[in-house]
Design a protein around this motif. Structure first.
Motif, PDB file in Angstrom:
ATOM      1  N   VAL A   8       0.849  -1.204   0.000  1.00 10.48           N
ATOM      2  CA  VAL A   8       0.000   0.000   0.000  1.00 10.48           C
ATOM      3  C   VAL A   8       0.882   1.250   0.000  1.00 10.48           C
ATOM      4  CG1 VAL A   8      -1.791   1.285   1.239  1.00 10.48           C
ATOM      5  CG2 VAL A   8      -1.858  -1.223   1.221  1.00 10.48           C
ATOM      6  N   ALA A   9       1.908   1.246   0.854  1.00  2.11           N
ATOM      7  CA  ALA A   9       2.779   2.431   0.952  1.00  2.11           C
ATOM      8  C   ALA A   9       3.461   2.713  -0.385  1.00  2.11           C
ATOM      9  CB  ALA A   9       3.820   2.220   2.049  1.00  2.11           C
ATOM     10  N   THR A  10       3.828   1.650  -1.101  1.00  2.00           N
ATOM     11  CA  THR A  10       4.483   1.842  -2.395  1.00  2.00           C
ATOM     12  C   THR A  10       3.509   2.480  -3.392  1.00  2.00           C
ATOM     13  OG1 THR A  10       5.848  -0.070  -1.941  1.00  2.00           O
ATOM     14  CG2 THR A  10       5.724   0.615  -4.243  1.00  2.00           C
ATOM     15  N   LEU A  11       2.276   2.012  -3.390  1.00  2.00           N
ATOM     16  CA  LEU A  11       1.286   2.596  -4.311  1.00  2.00           C
ATOM     17  C   LEU A  11       0.910   4.022  -3.908  1.00  2.00           C
ATOM     18  CD1 LEU A  11      -1.000  -0.500  -5.014  1.00  2.00           C
ATOM     19  CD2 LEU A  11       0.623   0.596  -6.554  1.00  2.00           C
TER      20      LEU A  11
ATOM     21  N   LEU B 280      -6.358  -1.856  -6.673  1.00  2.00           N
ATOM     22  CA  LEU B 280      -5.290  -2.597  -7.349  1.00  2.00           C
ATOM     23  C   LEU B 280      -4.849  -3.828  -6.565  1.00  2.00           C
ATOM     24  CD1 LEU B 280      -3.096   0.374  -8.588  1.00  2.00           C
ATOM     25  CD2 LEU B 280      -4.136  -1.375 -10.025  1.00  2.00           C
ATOM     26  N   LEU B 281      -4.907  -3.739  -5.237  1.00  2.00           N
ATOM     27  CA  LEU B 281      -4.294  -4.792  -4.414  1.00  2.00           C
ATOM     28  C   LEU B 281      -5.282  -5.849  -3.916  1.00  2.00           C
ATOM     29  CD1 LEU B 281      -1.902  -2.587  -2.238  1.00  2.00           C
ATOM     30  CD2 LEU B 281      -1.221  -4.215  -4.002  1.00  2.00           C
ATOM     31  N   VAL B 282      -6.515  -5.428  -3.731  1.00  2.00           N
ATOM     32  CA  VAL B 282      -7.462  -6.375  -3.099  1.00  2.00           C
ATOM     33  C   VAL B 282      -8.468  -6.840  -4.151  1.00  2.00           C
ATOM     34  CG1 VAL B 282      -9.056  -6.740  -1.180  1.00  2.00           C
ATOM     35  CG2 VAL B 282      -7.170  -5.103  -0.938  1.00  2.00           C
ATOM     36  N   PRO B 283      -8.437  -8.143  -4.461  1.00  2.00           N
ATOM     37  CA  PRO B 283      -9.303  -8.637  -5.523  1.00  2.00           C
ATOM     38  C   PRO B 283     -10.796  -8.483  -5.165  1.00  2.00           C
ATOM     39  CG  PRO B 283      -7.910 -10.404  -4.635  1.00  2.00           C
ATOM     40  CD  PRO B 283      -7.651  -9.182  -3.838  1.00  2.00           C
TER      41      PRO B 283
END
Ligand SMILES: Cc1ncc(COP(=O)(O)O)c(C=O)c1O
Length: 413
Positions: free
Chosen positions: A352-355, A410-413
């Motif tokens: 999350v921090a990267t995004l 983006l991260l959680v389907p």
């Protein structure tokens, strides 16, 4: 806070500072280290480009001028922290909070600890207020006792505090948690410790940034040592402060030996030491940084705590509301502390921090130098932390919320 205030921070100026990934910077990591206003940068560079010399050792003009500025900074910070005139002699310039706590652990606690003795910490502590105590405990055969987090996971469980404190030498605790933003109940714990003959050290690293500190009042309550680090108070890195009760500092041996901390040096033995605070400032100190820390204290004072707190409170409320509105955030800190610890459900905090970074949002992720607290919260992967500062705006918080929505998609389907 108005636009004029933000304009005082060159790091926030896109004209002088390329913004990360070409996106507006929403800097929400002030709890790790704060950005610097121009007044502090100027004070620092004035020392280095002005009549500079080493301090306390030259009779010529530049040395006397720099010495006067260094000692004036000590007096300014003492005033900022609510000490009376003369109280600056109980204020030691250190490298940071970490060094201040190591100093107390080694110079105050170590000579007083015996096998079976005890140091009491809390589960809220930063590693800087854990590891030095573990080192002196290992060296002396003392034990570490821990006041645990309560079932609400925000406050401390004080039900066993008296038993934990009984027979201990030191209670070392945070003045404000760097993860949850909460403040331990000092009016309960400090008098209890004093009644049991336990010395109290407060780690003021976070508390110093968000409201007035009155060391005279804290001393009356029973606090014996208090410390902070300069870089979180809009000051430079490399300088921090330890305040100690004068009668205790007077009994403590030096932490480090070298120039500037002596009275007389004899060979092969017989060296005597200067009185505090010089006794604890061995070698050439961070001269320009200490003077700039004085300027930072002056700058904060000029803005006034009432205005700063009103603004920060409004931002803290908005931060909590923004996270609550999203619906996919797990929040671990209580609302409105100005330091929000949270995760996106189903996503790793580092991802999350990267995004967020790619969207110009700077937050901290990981264990926040508080691994025991992360364990107590059941967060082996750590969490995200968004923290506000004097320059935080509603636009920063909106940008955070929008970036979190995108990251979650983006991260959680
Ligand atoms: C509560 C607390 N204590 C101690 C520290 C350590 O500060 P420094 O690394 O400047 O010594 C920090 C900094 O993150 C902190 O937030």
């Amino acid at each position: 806070m108005n636009a004029n205030l933000r304009a005082q921070f060159p790091s926030l100026n896109p004209a002088s500072n390329p913004q990360p990934h070409g996106v507006r910077l929403a800097f929400l990591d002030s709890a790790a280290s704060a950005l610097k206003p121009q007044a502090v940068i100027d004070a620092h560079s004035r020392v280095l480009s002005g009549p500079y010399a080493n301090i306390h050792r030259g009779l010529y003009h530049n040395s006397a001028t720099t010495t006067a500025a260094y000692e004036a900074a000590r007096a300014q910070v003492a005033f900022f922290l609510g000490l009376p005139v003369g109280g600056e002699n109980s204020l030691v310039f250190t490298r940071n909070t970490t060094e201040a706590i190591n100093l107390v652990a080694h110079s105050f606690a170590k000579p007083r600890l015996k096998p079976g003795g005890a140091i009491v910490l809390t589960e809220l502590e930063h590693h800087a207020n854990i590891v030095p105590w573990q080192m002196v405990a290992a060296a002396t055969g003392a034990v570490i006792r821990v006041i645990p987090l309560a079932a609400d996971r925000h406050s401390l469980d004080l039900s066993n505090a008296e038993a934990l404190l009984r027979g201990a030498t030191v209670l070392a605790l945070t003045h404000m948690s760097n993860v949850l933003g909460v403040r331990p109940p000092l009016t309960h714990l400090v008098p209890l410790a004093k009644r049991l003959g336990v010395a109290v050290l407060l780690d003021g690293s976070q508390a110093a940034v968000h409201g007035p500190i009155n060391l005279t009042e804290l001393a009356k309550l029973g606090v014996d040592f208090w410390c902070m680090t300069g870089h979180k108070l809009y000051g430079p890195t490399g300088v921090g402060l330890l305040w100690g009760r004068p009668e205790l500092l007077a009994t403590m041996p030096p932490y480090q030996g070298g120039g500037d901390m002596i009275e007389q040096v004899k060979l092969p033995t017989g060296t005597t030491f200067a009185a505090p605070p010089a006794r604890f400032e061995a070698g050439t100190p961070a001269i320009a940084e200490a003077i700039a820390l004085g300027a930072a204290a002056g700058w904060v004072q000029q803005h006034g705590w009432a205005a700063i707190q009103a603004h920060e409170q409004a931002m803290a409320v908005q931060l909590s509301a923004a996270l609550a509105d999203l619906g996919f955030i797990e929040v671990y800190s209580p609302p409105h502390t100005g330091i929000a610890a949270f995760n996106v459900r189903g996503a790793h905090p580092a991802d999350v921090a990267t995004l967020l970074d790619q969207q110009g949002v700077a937050v901290r992720s990981g264990h926040h130098c508080a691994m025991p607290l992360m364990s107590a919260l059941g967060l082996p992967q750590g969490c995200l932390r968004a923290s506000i500062g004097i320059y935080t705006t509603a636009a920063d918080l909106t940008q955070l919320a929008q970036a979190l929505i995108k990251a979650q998609r983006l991260l959680v389907p």
